[in-house]
Write a protein that holds these residues in place. Sequence first.
Motif, PDB file in Angstrom:
ATOM      1  N   GLU A  35       0.811  -1.226   0.000  1.00 60.28           N
ATOM      2  CA  GLU A  35       0.000   0.000   0.000  1.00 60.28           C
ATOM      3  C   GLU A  35       0.840   1.269   0.000  1.00 60.28           C
ATOM      4  O   GLU A  35       0.329   2.353  -0.220  1.00 60.28           O
ATOM      5  CB  GLU A  35      -0.987  -0.003   1.182  1.00 60.28           C
ATOM      6  N   ILE A  56       1.806   1.629  -6.712  1.00 57.63           N
ATOM      7  CA  ILE A  56       1.753   0.813  -7.918  1.00 57.63           C
ATOM      8  C   ILE A  56       0.313   0.750  -8.423  1.00 57.63           C
ATOM      9  O   ILE A  56      -0.621   1.074  -7.700  1.00 57.63           O
ATOM     10  CB  ILE A  56       2.210  -0.635  -7.631  1.00 57.63           C
ATOM     11  N   PHE A  91      -4.787  -7.548 -12.348  1.00 56.54           N
ATOM     12  CA  PHE A  91      -4.646  -8.978 -12.106  1.00 56.54           C
ATOM     13  C   PHE A  91      -5.224  -9.777 -13.267  1.00 56.54           C
ATOM     14  O   PHE A  91      -6.138  -9.335 -13.950  1.00 56.54           O
ATOM     15  CB  PHE A  91      -5.373  -9.365 -10.811  1.00 56.54           C
ATOM     16  N   PHE A 141     -13.851  -5.354  -7.217  1.00 55.38           N
ATOM     17  CA  PHE A 141     -14.628  -5.512  -5.989  1.00 55.38           C
ATOM     18  C   PHE A 141     -16.089  -5.757  -6.364  1.00 55.38           C
ATOM     19  O   PHE A 141     -16.733  -4.872  -6.933  1.00 55.38           O
ATOM     20  CB  PHE A 141     -14.481  -4.270  -5.108  1.00 55.38           C
ATOM     21  N   PHE A 190     -11.616   3.689  -5.647  1.00 61.42           N
ATOM     22  CA  PHE A 190     -11.075   3.090  -4.422  1.00 61.42           C
ATOM     23  C   PHE A 190      -9.661   3.575  -4.097  1.00 61.42           C
ATOM     24  O   PHE A 190      -9.369   4.008  -2.992  1.00 61.42           O
ATOM     25  CB  PHE A 190     -11.095   1.559  -4.537  1.00 61.42           C
ATOM     26  N   THR A 199      -8.161   6.130  -0.872  1.00 62.11           N
ATOM     27  CA  THR A 199      -7.136   5.798   0.119  1.00 62.11           C
ATOM     28  C   THR A 199      -6.044   6.861   0.152  1.00 62.11           C
ATOM     29  O   THR A 199      -5.181   6.837   1.022  1.00 62.11           O
ATOM     30  CB  THR A 199      -6.457   4.449  -0.184  1.00 62.11           C
ATOM     31  N   ALA A 235      -5.641  -6.606  -4.339  1.00 63.73           N
ATOM     32  CA  ALA A 235      -6.005  -5.456  -5.165  1.00 63.73           C
ATOM     33  C   ALA A 235      -6.176  -4.226  -4.280  1.00 63.73           C
ATOM     34  O   ALA A 235      -5.677  -3.144  -4.603  1.00 63.73           O
ATOM     35  CB  ALA A 235      -7.277  -5.752  -5.943  1.00 63.73           C
ATOM     36  N   ALA A 236      -6.862  -4.414  -3.136  1.00 64.72           N
ATOM     37  CA  ALA A 236      -7.087  -3.289  -2.223  1.00 64.72           C
ATOM     38  C   ALA A 236      -5.757  -2.771  -1.667  1.00 64.72           C
ATOM     39  O   ALA A 236      -5.522  -1.562  -1.627  1.00 64.72           O
ATOM     40  CB  ALA A 236      -8.015  -3.715  -1.090  1.00 64.72           C
ATOM     41  N   ARG A 237      -4.883  -3.698  -1.261  1.00 62.53           N
ATOM     42  CA  ARG A 237      -3.574  -3.294  -0.732  1.00 62.53           C
ATOM     43  C   ARG A 237      -2.784  -2.519  -1.785  1.00 62.53           C
ATOM     44  O   ARG A 237      -2.206  -1.471  -1.508  1.00 62.53           O
ATOM     45  CB  ARG A 237      -2.776  -4.517  -0.288  1.00 62.53           C
ATOM     46  N   GLY A 238      -2.794  -3.042  -2.997  1.00 65.24           N
ATOM     47  CA  GLY A 238      -2.064  -2.377  -4.084  1.00 65.24           C
ATOM     48  C   GLY A 238      -2.590  -0.976  -4.343  1.00 65.24           C
ATOM     49  O   GLY A 238      -1.860  -0.096  -4.774  1.00 65.24           O
ATOM     50  N   LEU A 239      -3.890  -0.764  -4.073  1.00 67.54           N
ATOM     51  CA  LEU A 239      -4.482   0.546  -4.315  1.00 67.54           C
ATOM     52  C   LEU A 239      -4.307   1.484  -3.124  1.00 67.54           C
ATOM     53  O   LEU A 239      -4.893   2.556  -3.086  1.00 67.54           O
ATOM     54  CB  LEU A 239      -5.969   0.394  -4.653  1.00 67.54           C
ATOM     55  N   GLY A 240      -3.538   1.051  -2.139  1.00 65.12           N
ATOM     56  CA  GLY A 240      -3.173   1.970  -1.061  1.00 65.12           C
ATOM     57  C   GLY A 240      -3.894   1.747   0.253  1.00 65.12           C
ATOM     58  O   GLY A 240      -3.723   2.520   1.192  1.00 65.12           O
ATOM     59  N   ALA A 241      -4.728   0.697   0.355  1.00 69.91           N
ATOM     60  CA  ALA A 241      -5.437   0.447   1.607  1.00 69.91           C
ATOM     61  C   ALA A 241      -4.585  -0.431   2.519  1.00 69.91           C
ATOM     62  O   ALA A 241      -4.067  -1.453   2.080  1.00 69.91           O
ATOM     63  CB  ALA A 241      -6.777  -0.229   1.328  1.00 69.91           C
ATOM     64  N   GLY A 242      -4.467  -0.044   3.782  1.00 68.38           N
ATOM     65  CA  GLY A 242      -3.738  -0.867   4.748  1.00 68.38           C
ATOM     66  C   GLY A 242      -4.572  -2.086   5.113  1.00 68.38           C
ATOM     67  O   GLY A 242      -5.704  -2.225   4.655  1.00 68.38           O
ATOM     68  N   PRO A 243      -4.010  -2.981   5.949  1.00 65.61           N
ATOM     69  CA  PRO A 243      -4.722  -4.219   6.292  1.00 65.61           C
ATOM     70  C   PRO A 243      -6.094  -3.984   6.937  1.00 65.61           C
ATOM     71  O   PRO A 243      -7.052  -4.683   6.628  1.00 65.61           O
ATOM     72  CB  PRO A 243      -3.773  -4.908   7.286  1.00 65.61           C
ATOM     73  N   ARG A 250      -8.156  -1.256   6.743  1.00 63.68           N
ATOM     74  CA  ARG A 250      -9.093  -0.716   5.774  1.00 63.68           C
ATOM     75  C   ARG A 250      -9.517  -1.797   4.781  1.00 63.68           C
ATOM     76  O   ARG A 250     -10.678  -1.887   4.390  1.00 63.68           O
ATOM     77  CB  ARG A 250      -8.438   0.450   5.035  1.00 63.68           C
TER      78      ARG A 250
END
Lengths: 352, 261
Positions: free
Chosen positions: A89, A93, A97, A103, A114, A118, B162-170, B172
């Motif tokens: 995070e 990047i 996939f 989602f 999304f 963030t 996908a969420a982590r890659g988009l900047g969300a921490g564990p 969130r």
Amino acid sequence: MANTAETAAAPGTPVVRLDGVSREYGKASGAFAAVSDLSLDVPRGSFTTLLGPSGCGKTTTLRMIAGFVRPTSGRILLEGADATSTPPEKRNIGMVFQSYALFPHMTLRDNVAFGLRTRRIAKPEVLRRAGEALELVGLSHLADRRPAQLSGGQQQRVALARAVAVRPSVLLLDEPLSNLDARLRVQMRQELLRVQRETGLTAVLVTHDQDEALELSDHLVIMNGGRLEQQGAPREVFPAPANRFVAEFLGYQNFLTVPGHGPVTVRPEHTRLLADGEAAGGDGVLLDAQVRGVTYQGSHCLVEVAAASGDGEATLHCLHPGDDVRPGARVRIALPHRHLVALAGGAGTEDR
Amino acid sequence: MIRRPFLTLLAAVAFTIMLGPVVILLGVAFTAGSTLTFPPEGLSLRWFGAALAYQPFLDSFRTSVVVALTSTLFALALGIPAAVALHRGSLPGRRVLENLFLSPVIVPELVLGLALFQQIMVGLHSTATAALVLGHTVLLLPYAVRVAGASLALADPRLEEAARGLGAGPVRTFFSVTLPVMRPGILSAAILAFVTSLNNVPLSLLLTGPGVATLPVEMLNYVQSSFDPVVAAVSVLLLAGSVAVALVTERLVGFTKVFGR
Ligand SMILES: Nc1ncnc2c1ncn2[C@@H]1O[C@H](COP(=O)(O)OP(=O)(O)O)[C@@H](O)[C@H]1O
Ligand SMILES: [Mg+2]
């Protein structure tokens, strides 16, 4: 879309640098290396492709760049800074996939927004940029739909929009086209290229499809068994494969040893099949051969011959413009010097 | 359709076995007579009235609902994180843990109940309701883990990445992706757990104390002393409640399809 073309023009630090990166799986005793001592640079603004057969470590490499997999040794530098242990995070990047991973409980707009949410961007700006990204892939009119209501091709575009919306420092694409049907896959290549050019993003694509790699990339990295085999511009790599593996992977079929040249390869269209008494013309290697089979292909024939080469008999495939040869015929094959590609290390016919 | 007389016969037998008791139950509950006899001697609602006027049934129904709700909540609170760990974590020995969560289904509930009864009620002087809630939570936990986990098992494991890659921490990622994706499974698990607790007899039988009983246990007590159709009327009410819950479940499953994948 505002782009980063200014920075793309400036040479300098590579966006991604892998420095002796390895990733092993399994217990220490029977450790298996998915990626071994891989070093490479992804030039700024480039469309870099990792090409290789299934299981050669492409996805593992991409996932290490993204931060989903930690290397067991080596360093990963993003924008010149050590990011080996930075969580995904914090890497800025954009990843697409193979399964798209949209989602399912969110609309397309919320999917694309999304990554912006963030990033503590003001709400109107979030909506504007999400709208822009959907516009870029031509799906603005479906912004309120959910992913399940879209076709595979449309889902693919949303996944792309979601990744580019955050203006990542590198766009990572893991076989993004492999789940599409053949025709759409070829169409989407140009679409992918257009989006990359319009956004000015640096892209790293993973694929096992050599045509896709040649068409899309300006920097080609060929991998095998977790190692780098050859890299360079497609126009440099394709006519001059460094070894037999690369040559075979790029579709070369003729492997033989020629006196004075050593192990070489030559493409079928660069061979000339000479009828009895026909002059060779120009310089080149002449081999006696016997026709084994002829495949009619309309404008030409593909002729398979057994040729006497430096290390015994070699099977060659020759493109022949006429339809005047029959199996069993004795012919000569002319191989022009300038089309013979010397292969390094263990390129003999028996070395398969 | 191809004719298969043997299969048709089997199906008919199966349905008779399944629905026969229900038909008898309905007949007895609506009878105008005063004994548990079938066919009914005329139709009336008098036994429903009697059931609703019988204080022990009302009290035990309240206990049942409180126990079912509380233990369902506890089972979900423990089961959801466990399901996430099982399906998304890289825990060593995941298989062992998974089987462990299945074990209360295998271990006879009576043994479990007896163990709890001795340990908690006798050893700790705890209240009957607390023992019931604890026992039911243990009973429901496997359902919560399995059913809530089913929606995770079906979802793309790359969603969280996908969420982590988009900047969300564990954290969130858990609240904005994992939990919403599990929602249909959590709802199904809640309903299944609630109904299971409400209908449980063996465990409740051992955990009820003086003055505290669940409805099924109270019904059991009642039939031991009287033979009037009040119990049949209560059963029909419970049955109607269960059917209503089943219909709601059906609606929720339909809901899942809208979400799709
Ligand atoms: N998590 C993992 N555990 C064990 N082996 C793995 C894991 N991920 C990948 N591998 C192995 O590493 C090799 C390379 O995998 P991958 O990077 O997915 O290859 P590619 O994407 O080129 O097909 C394969 O042999 C694969 O089985
Ligand atoms: Mg792969």
